[in-house]
Design a protein around this motif. Structure first.
Motif, PDB file in Angstrom:
ATOM      1  N   ALA A 146       0.931  -1.120  -0.012  1.00 33.31           N
ATOM      2  CA  ALA A 146       0.081  -0.060  -0.052  1.00 33.31           C
ATOM      3  C   ALA A 146       0.940   1.086   0.043  1.00 33.31           C
ATOM      4  CB  ALA A 146      -0.940  -0.023   1.171  1.00 33.31           C
ATOM      5  N   PHE A 147       0.481   2.164  -0.958  1.00 38.26           N
ATOM      6  CA  PHE A 147       1.273   3.519  -0.992  1.00 38.26           C
ATOM      7  C   PHE A 147       0.281   4.778  -0.751  1.00 38.26           C
ATOM      8  CE2 PHE A 147       3.319   0.184  -3.373  1.00 38.26           C
ATOM      9  CZ  PHE A 147       4.664   0.246  -3.076  1.00 38.26           C
ATOM     10  N   LEU A 148       1.129   5.560  -0.303  1.00 44.53           N
ATOM     11  CA  LEU A 148       0.285   6.862   0.270  1.00 44.53           C
ATOM     12  C   LEU A 148      -0.396   7.328  -1.200  1.00 44.53           C
ATOM     13  CD1 LEU A 148       2.547   8.703   2.758  1.00 44.53           C
ATOM     14  CD2 LEU A 148       0.517   7.142   3.043  1.00 44.53           C
ATOM     15  N   TRP A 149      -1.723   7.643  -1.038  1.00 46.66           N
ATOM     16  CA  TRP A 149      -2.245   8.566  -1.914  1.00 46.66           C
ATOM     17  C   TRP A 149      -3.105   9.805  -1.171  1.00 46.66           C
ATOM     18  CZ3 TRP A 149      -7.421   6.096  -4.471  1.00 46.66           C
ATOM     19  CH2 TRP A 149      -7.937   6.894  -5.187  1.00 46.66           C
ATOM     20  N   PRO A 150      -2.787  10.875  -1.187  1.00 49.16           N
ATOM     21  CA  PRO A 150      -1.957  11.485  -2.179  1.00 49.16           C
ATOM     22  C   PRO A 150      -0.240  10.977  -1.521  1.00 49.16           C
ATOM     23  CG  PRO A 150      -2.755  13.113  -0.782  1.00 49.16           C
ATOM     24  CD  PRO A 150      -3.413  11.811  -0.351  1.00 49.16           C
ATOM     25  N   PHE A 151       0.494  11.361  -2.633  1.00 46.95           N
ATOM     26  CA  PHE A 151       2.082  11.290  -2.045  1.00 46.95           C
ATOM     27  C   PHE A 151       2.314  12.335  -1.230  1.00 46.95           C
ATOM     28  CE2 PHE A 151       3.223   8.987  -6.309  1.00 46.95           C
ATOM     29  CZ  PHE A 151       3.458   7.909  -5.640  1.00 46.95           C
ATOM     30  N   PRO A 152       3.312  12.248  -0.386  1.00 47.96           N
ATOM     31  CA  PRO A 152       3.899  13.452   0.423  1.00 47.96           C
ATOM     32  C   PRO A 152       4.136  14.671  -0.479  1.00 47.96           C
ATOM     33  CG  PRO A 152       5.005  11.381   1.105  1.00 47.96           C
ATOM     34  CD  PRO A 152       4.277  11.087  -0.357  1.00 47.96           C
ATOM     35  N   GLY A 153       3.548  15.972  -0.022  1.00 55.31           N
ATOM     36  CA  GLY A 153       3.837  17.058  -0.791  1.00 55.31           C
ATOM     37  C   GLY A 153       2.832  17.261  -2.209  1.00 55.31           C
ATOM     38  N   ALA A 154       1.969  16.106  -2.389  1.00 47.90           N
ATOM     39  CA  ALA A 154       1.398  16.155  -3.692  1.00 47.90           C
ATOM     40  C   ALA A 154       0.026  16.302  -3.148  1.00 47.90           C
ATOM     41  CB  ALA A 154       1.478  14.882  -4.439  1.00 47.90           C
ATOM     42  N   GLU A 155      -0.638  16.665  -2.058  1.00 47.19           N
ATOM     43  CA  GLU A 155      -1.982  16.847  -1.721  1.00 47.19           C
ATOM     44  C   GLU A 155      -2.635  17.815  -2.819  1.00 47.19           C
ATOM     45  OE1 GLU A 155       0.567  17.257   0.206  1.00 47.19           O
ATOM     46  OE2 GLU A 155       0.587  15.806   1.600  1.00 47.19           O
ATOM     47  N   GLY A 156      -3.895  17.326  -3.107  1.00 47.74           N
ATOM     48  CA  GLY A 156      -4.738  18.017  -4.179  1.00 47.74           C
ATOM     49  C   GLY A 156      -4.413  18.010  -5.482  1.00 47.74           C
ATOM     50  N   LYS A 157      -3.229  17.111  -5.907  1.00 48.22           N
ATOM     51  CA  LYS A 157      -2.876  16.925  -7.194  1.00 48.22           C
ATOM     52  C   LYS A 157      -3.489  15.616  -7.642  1.00 48.22           C
ATOM     53  CE  LYS A 157       1.566  19.434  -7.127  1.00 48.22           C
ATOM     54  NZ  LYS A 157       3.065  19.220  -7.349  1.00 48.22           N
ATOM     55  N   ALA A 158      -3.723  15.401  -8.896  1.00 42.66           N
ATOM     56  CA  ALA A 158      -4.332  14.330  -9.551  1.00 42.66           C
ATOM     57  C   ALA A 158      -3.189  13.211  -9.668  1.00 42.66           C
ATOM     58  CB  ALA A 158      -4.697  14.442 -11.071  1.00 42.66           C
ATOM     59  N   HIS A 159      -3.799  11.924  -9.251  1.00 46.64           N
ATOM     60  CA  HIS A 159      -2.537  10.716  -9.152  1.00 46.64           C
ATOM     61  C   HIS A 159      -3.141   9.727 -10.567  1.00 46.64           C
ATOM     62  CE1 HIS A 159      -1.400  12.600  -5.474  1.00 46.64           C
ATOM     63  NE2 HIS A 159      -0.602  11.655  -5.138  1.00 46.64           N
ATOM     64  N   HIS A 160      -2.049   9.366 -10.917  1.00 43.99           N
ATOM     65  CA  HIS A 160      -2.372   8.430 -12.158  1.00 43.99           C
ATOM     66  C   HIS A 160      -1.497   7.138 -12.278  1.00 43.99           C
ATOM     67  CE1 HIS A 160      -3.743  12.219 -14.179  1.00 43.99           C
ATOM     68  NE2 HIS A 160      -2.794  12.842 -13.681  1.00 43.99           N
ATOM     69  N   ILE A 161      -2.204   6.101 -12.801  1.00 40.81           N
ATOM     70  CA  ILE A 161      -1.555   4.712 -13.070  1.00 40.81           C
ATOM     71  C   ILE A 161      -1.569   4.450 -14.472  1.00 40.81           C
ATOM     72  CG2 ILE A 161      -1.568   2.118 -12.852  1.00 40.81           C
ATOM     73  CD1 ILE A 161      -2.437   2.665 -10.011  1.00 40.81           C
ATOM     74  N   MET A 162      -0.168   4.338 -14.908  1.00 43.63           N
ATOM     75  CA  MET A 162       0.045   4.396 -16.479  1.00 43.63           C
ATOM     76  C   MET A 162       0.848   2.951 -16.606  1.00 43.63           C
ATOM     77  SD  MET A 162       1.124   7.962 -17.303  1.00 43.63           S
ATOM     78  CE  MET A 162       2.293   8.113 -15.875  1.00 43.63           C
ATOM     79  N   LEU A 163       0.091   2.094 -17.295  1.00 42.11           N
ATOM     80  CA  LEU A 163       0.635   0.935 -17.748  1.00 42.11           C
ATOM     81  C   LEU A 163       1.748   1.003 -18.709  1.00 42.11           C
ATOM     82  CD1 LEU A 163      -2.694  -1.390 -18.034  1.00 42.11           C
ATOM     83  CD2 LEU A 163      -0.934  -1.214 -15.999  1.00 42.11           C
ATOM     84  N   ASP A 164       2.820   0.229 -18.768  1.00 35.96           N
ATOM     85  CA  ASP A 164       3.962   0.435 -19.645  1.00 35.96           C
ATOM     86  C   ASP A 164       3.644  -0.223 -21.092  1.00 35.96           C
ATOM     87  OD1 ASP A 164       5.594   1.071 -17.500  1.00 35.96           O
ATOM     88  OD2 ASP A 164       6.805  -0.812 -17.426  1.00 35.96           O
ATOM     89  N   ASN A 165       2.693  -1.255 -21.091  1.00 40.09           N
ATOM     90  CA  ASN A 165       2.412  -1.515 -22.370  1.00 40.09           C
ATOM     91  C   ASN A 165       1.002  -0.982 -23.189  1.00 40.09           C
ATOM     92  OD1 ASN A 165       0.083  -2.351 -21.035  1.00 40.09           O
ATOM     93  ND2 ASN A 165       0.489  -4.768 -21.284  1.00 40.09           N
ATOM     94  N   GLY A 166       0.483   0.106 -22.376  1.00 43.16           N
ATOM     95  CA  GLY A 166      -0.445   0.911 -22.848  1.00 43.16           C
ATOM     96  C   GLY A 166      -1.755   0.211 -23.122  1.00 43.16           C
ATOM     97  N   ALA A 167      -1.824  -1.006 -22.544  1.00 46.87           N
ATOM     98  CA  ALA A 167      -2.997  -1.935 -22.738  1.00 46.87           C
ATOM     99  C   ALA A 167      -4.441  -1.162 -21.960  1.00 46.87           C
ATOM    100  CB  ALA A 167      -2.795  -2.960 -22.183  1.00 46.87           C
ATOM    101  N   GLU A 168      -5.469  -1.773 -22.403  1.00 47.11           N
ATOM    102  CA  GLU A 168      -6.693  -1.594 -21.739  1.00 47.11           C
ATOM    103  C   GLU A 168      -7.299  -2.841 -21.198  1.00 47.11           C
ATOM    104  OE1 GLU A 168      -9.147   0.590 -24.657  1.00 47.11           O
ATOM    105  OE2 GLU A 168      -7.980   2.175 -24.478  1.00 47.11           O
ATOM    106  N   PRO A 169      -6.664  -3.553 -20.107  1.00 42.70           N
ATOM    107  CA  PRO A 169      -7.167  -4.909 -19.566  1.00 42.70           C
ATOM    108  C   PRO A 169      -8.447  -4.911 -19.052  1.00 42.70           C
ATOM    109  CG  PRO A 169      -5.636  -3.952 -18.254  1.00 42.70           C
ATOM    110  CD  PRO A 169      -5.729  -2.914 -19.350  1.00 42.70           C
ATOM    111  N   GLU A 170      -9.082  -6.123 -19.546  1.00 41.73           N
ATOM    112  CA  GLU A 170     -10.708  -6.235 -18.909  1.00 41.73           C
ATOM    113  C   GLU A 170     -10.506  -6.369 -17.467  1.00 41.73           C
ATOM    114  OE1 GLU A 170     -11.967  -9.849 -20.896  1.00 41.73           O
ATOM    115  OE2 GLU A 170     -13.133  -8.562 -22.191  1.00 41.73           O
ATOM    116  N   LEU A 171     -11.829  -5.843 -16.874  1.00 47.35           N
ATOM    117  CA  LEU A 171     -11.909  -5.836 -15.263  1.00 47.35           C
ATOM    118  C   LEU A 171     -12.715  -7.042 -14.918  1.00 47.35           C
ATOM    119  CD1 LEU A 171     -11.754  -3.986 -12.571  1.00 47.35           C
ATOM    120  CD2 LEU A 171     -13.899  -2.846 -13.523  1.00 47.35           C
TER     121      LEU A 171
END
Length: 291
Positions: A146-171
């Motif tokens: 588990a990682f902080l969300w928001p990051f330290p010092g990044a309160e109020g900023k959008a947080h993103h996850i980006m897959l290296d392969n650029g895929a759209e995997p089914e959920l």
């Protein structure tokens, strides 16, 4: 009482507990900690190791060759004391060996070793499963950091996850802790997901395949964590509603499916390790934009 082992180099400091061989902190030298602190008001986990099941079993019971065994969610390893079996300035290894207590719920002889290693701004974690039984051994294994969300010092900023392969995997979704069989459309667009708490009202988002072997978790204009995965084809993202963290979970194995029974070997992505063999699973996380 559990003991803590501390590793550090010029860029990172980590601490690992002997209980569950669980990572307790991941901090940069400027004092920012990126790992969740285990506040029990939300969730007292930080980075549990999941073995020999990932997720939940029906009625907290697994069948192994038709015989029932009690098995709590995410398995037995997270609740067991590991032995520190190797240590140096920037690496350490913890090992859990089967005993009468573990065999009462999981009837195999095995060893599970967790190695933590620092190299510059990267932490690498490797789990090695060794089957010392006379029979093939079914299991699931996974990581649950588990990682902080928001990051330290990044309160109020959008947080993103980006897959290296650029895929759209089914959920896939869970209901009652068990996997639904029907897939849903991917929340990713060209590998990109902007995190939003509403995504986790219905429990974890699980991607059984296609998420690839790496991703970046970042705050807009702020720090980022880049992950690589080894032998871990499944990915889950989870937040306890209202909690200031996001779990990035690579797995080999998933929860039991609705309507598919309790047999361990029938769970999705269960590994089957021949007698006398070993298998490795791991992830690394690189802390970027530290300043």
């Amino acid at each position: 009482m559990p003991s803590l082992t501390r590793l550090e180099n010029e860029q990172l400091t980590i601490e690992i507990s002997s209980l569950g061989a669980e990572l307790q902190s991941l901090a940069t030298k400027d004092g920012r900690c990126f790992l969740w602190n285990g506040d029990a008001a939300f969730w007292n986990g930080r980075s549990p190791i999941l073995f020999p099941i990932v997720g939940k079993a029906p009625d907290d019971t697994v069948l192994i060759d038709g015989k029932p065994y009690p098995m709590a969610q995410h398995g037995l390893a997270r609740r067991r004391e590991f032995a520190l079996t190797a240590a140096s300035a920037q690496s350490c290894c913890f090992t859990l060996t089967s005993n009468d207590e573990t065999k009462s719920v999981y009837p195999f002889d095995f060893s599970l070793s967790l190695t933590y290693q620092l190299a510059q701004n990267t932490l690498s974690v490797t789990a090695r499963v060794t089957n010392t039984s006379d029979d093939a051994m079914p299991y699931g294994i996974g990581f649950h950091p588990a990682f902080l969300w928001p990051f330290p010092g990044a309160e109020g900023k959008a947080h993103h996850i980006m897959l290296d392969n650029g895929a759209e995997p089914e959920l896939l979704r869970l209901s009652g802790g068990l996997l639904d069989q029907a897939t849903q459309p991917s929340p990713f667009r060209a590998g990109h997901l902007t995190l939003d708490a509403s995504q986790y009202v219905e429990d974890a988002m699980i991607f059984p395949q296609g998420a690839g072997t790496g991703l970046t978790y970042e705050a807009e204009g702020g720090p980022s964590l880049h992950f690589t995965f080894e032998n871990l084809p499944n990915l889950a993202l989870w937040q306890k509603p209202g909690a200031p963290f996001i779990c990035i979970e690579p797995w080999h194995g998933m929860a039991a499916q609705h309507g598919k029974g309790s047999e361990l070997k029938d769970r999705p992505y269960t590994a089957l390790l021949p007698a006398g063999k070993m298998a490795d699973y791991g992830f690394s996380v690189t802390v970027k934009n530290q300043k």
